[in-house]
Design an enzyme around this catalytic site. Structure first.
Site, PDB file in Angstrom:
ATOM      1  N   ASP A  29       0.863  -1.181   0.000  1.00  0.00           N
ATOM      2  CA  ASP A  29       0.000   0.000   0.000  1.00  0.00           C
ATOM      3  C   ASP A  29       0.897   1.227   0.000  1.00  0.00           C
ATOM      4  O   ASP A  29       1.661   1.431   0.943  1.00  0.00           O
ATOM      5  CB  ASP A  29      -0.900  -0.026   1.247  1.00  0.00           C
ATOM      6  N   ASP A  38      -2.543   2.243  -6.250  1.00  0.00           N
ATOM      7  CA  ASP A  38      -1.508   2.285  -5.215  1.00  0.00           C
ATOM      8  C   ASP A  38      -1.515   1.061  -4.311  1.00  0.00           C
ATOM      9  O   ASP A  38      -0.932   1.086  -3.243  1.00  0.00           O
ATOM     10  CB  ASP A  38      -1.682   3.548  -4.359  1.00  0.00           C
ATOM     11  N   GLU A  39      -2.173   0.002  -4.719  1.00  0.00           N
ATOM     12  CA  GLU A  39      -2.327  -1.127  -3.819  1.00  0.00           C
ATOM     13  C   GLU A  39      -2.348  -2.434  -4.598  1.00  0.00           C
ATOM     14  O   GLU A  39      -2.950  -2.492  -5.675  1.00  0.00           O
ATOM     15  CB  GLU A  39      -3.679  -0.977  -3.103  1.00  0.00           C
TER      16      GLU A  39
END
Length: 602
Positions: free
Chosen positions: A11, A105-106
DNA sequence: TCTGGGGTCCTGAACCAT
DNA sequence: TCTGATGGTTCAGGACCC
């Protein structure tokens, strides 16, 4: 649930805000808030500095401004974030073929499938190495969670934030989870959390003790069983590299509620066009058309219709959406409209009926969905099929000026009373002189819509549209306060009626700016040959022949203020130029590190 | 205070066919 | 032919996630 902690969850920390800080050194260490700047915008990401003021994701922007008045407020630049994300995902794929991205973003990574790690020590080493590689490649930090299941890996990365790594040894999960809030578990949001709290359940341990039957009774079978298993630390979901798209949709929130039925129909048509554009870009067609309406009181309703076969025809989607709209009572006002397509097929069935309809309706100006069938469609063709992306994407956003002018004109032309909607748009936004007639739904409206802007000068701020319409460049508008005391450009929220999508947020800033800023220039448009004054969106990247790379900090009164700095430099100096300075030109974002995202982001 | 955009998944009601 | 059970599909709404 496996015996070794070989599922990794990455993350990135405050991703959008971190990218902006990396790209603009003067913002490092400052409160940066990325999100929609319109009156109905919300925070997408806040930097950790901003979080100290109480600002967090999903918070209304107005509230964020009250809590953190000196923050730098920026519009998201998704293309840049996407480029950075691709670098990060590339690093993950070096670890394993099984990478499951959840967002920009993950992502989850199955380290065992990649042969990278089969025990705790190797998993930890891989995680640490990954964090270092990401920092080297992007200059950004990410947090890593390692565990024997996806759920626990995600919990671990959350606990590791910011810039940390946490490994949950199999066997210790129940003990670790027990004191945590039920909200920690995926699938427990505000509503379920409240539900559980009323039953006296606030921690994961209490959730586990409640028993499956009780949870099924409270939450339903699927949710109850799933949640009980999660509370026990049980989660067998595999990391899945490829996930099929199930639906495609677009929606716009309006700064001011819409009342005019004609205007609402027009917006639904435009959304249908954009939706089909997205559908085709993804290589799909779909069977079920969904119309979404959020009313003045925030109540949301959907109406859907399933066709005999999948389609990607603009005319068919438009028509279905228009039919669905007829069944909706919009009295009282509409704050959001959306059009979606589900029941996707990855092939396009040649729909002869659709073709016939398209040829007849769009070509000959007989589109049944057209609010004024008498006026030939100035585009003349299916805007999507013809590849006129501008016509489709122009909409609220990429081209704040054009649609605002167009819509304002529409409202004015069709609402004899002066149309609150139309009048406000026309007044705040402007840019009618630059509005592309093809954006107008019909002839007469187009005529009135293309009158010269009475504002002139900076008053035409909203109209940066066409320059952006055909480009991939996201609308870049921003308000920067307190970066070094340079005057930020505060718009006049609510003056326009731009919508809340990414690009329309730009539109919002632009139309609201009315002379302040917000309007982006004419990137790569050839310097605006006509008498059109160049305009510069705060936050956008520029290049000066003498001073080099910089970004627009604000503009107004014929001047543009640029801060000259680059990702690798220290905070730069600020200089002010005339807006038509020939030595100043828009540019693409620079790479955050080395030759990273810039090229891709262009 | 006043709530974005783009998704996924689940539930329950209504309807239809067997 | 009618009735009830069952199961699939469609539709609408809601919760959740990032």
């Amino acid at each position: 649930m496996r015996a070794a902690p070989t599922i990794l969850h990455l993350d990135m920390d405050a991703f959008y805000a971190s990218v902006e800080q990396a790209s603009k050194p003067s913002l490092r260490g400052k409160a940066v808030i990325v999100g929609g700047l319109g009156p109905r915008g919300v925070v997408a990401t806040a930097s950790y500095e901003a979080r100290r003021f109480g600002v967090h994701s999903a918070m209304p922007m107005a509230q964020a401004r009250r809590l953190c008045p000196n923050g730098a407020y920026l519009i998201p630049r998704f293309r840049l974030y996407q480029a950075v994300s691709e670098i990060v995902m590339g690093l993950l794929r070096e670890l394993s073929p099984l990478v499951e991205p959840l967002s920009l973003d993950e992502a989850f990574v199955d380290l065992e499938a990649g042969g990278v790690a089969f025990d705790s020590a190797a998993a930890r080493a891989a995680g640490e190495r990954l964090r270092a590689d990401i920092l080297a490649a992007t200059g950004l930090s990410g947090s890593v969670g390692l565990a024997g299941s996806k759920m626990l890996a995600k919990v671990a990365s959350e606990e590791a934030k910011p810039a940390g790594l946490l490994l949950i040894e199999p066997g210790t999960e129940r003990e670790l989870l027990a004191p945590m809030s039920v909200r920690t578990l995926p699938g427990v949001g505000p509503v379920t959390g409240q539900h559980l709290r009323r039953a006296g359940i606030t921690t994961v341990g209490e959730l586990a003790e409640a028993g499956e039957d009780e949870l099924v009774r409270m939450l339903g079978r699927s949710h109850g069983v799933g949640l009980h298993r999660m509370a026990l630390g049980l989660d067998d979901r595999p990391v899945v590299a490829e996930r099929d798209t199930k639906s495609v949709s677009v929606e716009d929130t309006f700064d001011v509620d819409l009342h005019d039925r004609v205007r609402i129909r027009y917006e639904v048509q435009r959304l249908a066009d954009r939706c089909v554009g997205r559908l085709r870009d993804s290589g799909h067609s779909g069977r079920t058309i969904v119309l979404k309406v959020r009313r003045y009181d925030f109540s949301t309703l959907t109406r859907s219709e399933t066709l005999r076969g999948p389609t990607d025809a603009v005319a068919v989607v438009r028509e279905a959406a228009a039919r669905l709209l007829e069944s909706v009572d919009t009295t009282g006002g509409v704050r959001l409209l959306g059009v979606g397509v589900s029941g996707l097929a990855d092939y396009t069935q040649e729909d002869l009926f659709a073709f016939a309809l398209a040829a007849e309706g769009e070509g000959a100006g007989l589109d049944p969905a057209d609010p004024d069938p008498a006026g030939p469609d100035p585009v003349g063709l299916d805007p999507v099929r013809a590849g006129a992306e501008g016509a489709v994407e122009r909409g609220p956003g990429a081209v704040p000026g054009a649609p605002a002018g167009a819509v304002g004109a529409l409202g004015a032309a069709l609402d004899p009373v002066g149309g609150v909607d139309g009048a406000r748009v026309a007044g705040g936004a402007v840019g009618a002189a630059e509005a592309d007639p093809s954006a107008l739904p019909d002839g007469p409206a187009g005529t009135s819509g293309t009158r010269p802007s009475p504002d002139g000068g900076m008053g035409a701020a909203g109209a940066d549209g066409d320059a952006e319409a055909g480009s991939d460049r996201p609308a870049v508008a921003a308000e920067v306060h307190g970066a070094d005391g340079a005057p930020g450009s505060t718009g006049t929220p609510g003056a326009g009626e731009a919508r809340g999508t990414v690009d329309s947020v730009g539109a919002s800033g632009a139309s609201g700016a009315s002379g302040a800023s917000g309007a982006s220039g004419e990137p790569r448009a050839g310097g605006g040959v006509g008498a059109v004054e160049r305009r510069w969106g705060a936050g956008s990247d520029v290049w000066h022949a003498v001073y080099g790379a910089g970004w627009v900090q604000g503009s107004g009164v014929g001047r543009v203020t640029v801060r000259f700095e680059r990702p690798g430099s220290g905070p730069g100096r600020v200089r002010t130029f005339r807006v038509d300075d020939p030595e100043l030109a828009p540019s693409d974002p620079l790479p955050l590190v080395g030759d990273g995202p810039a090229a891709a982001a262009g």
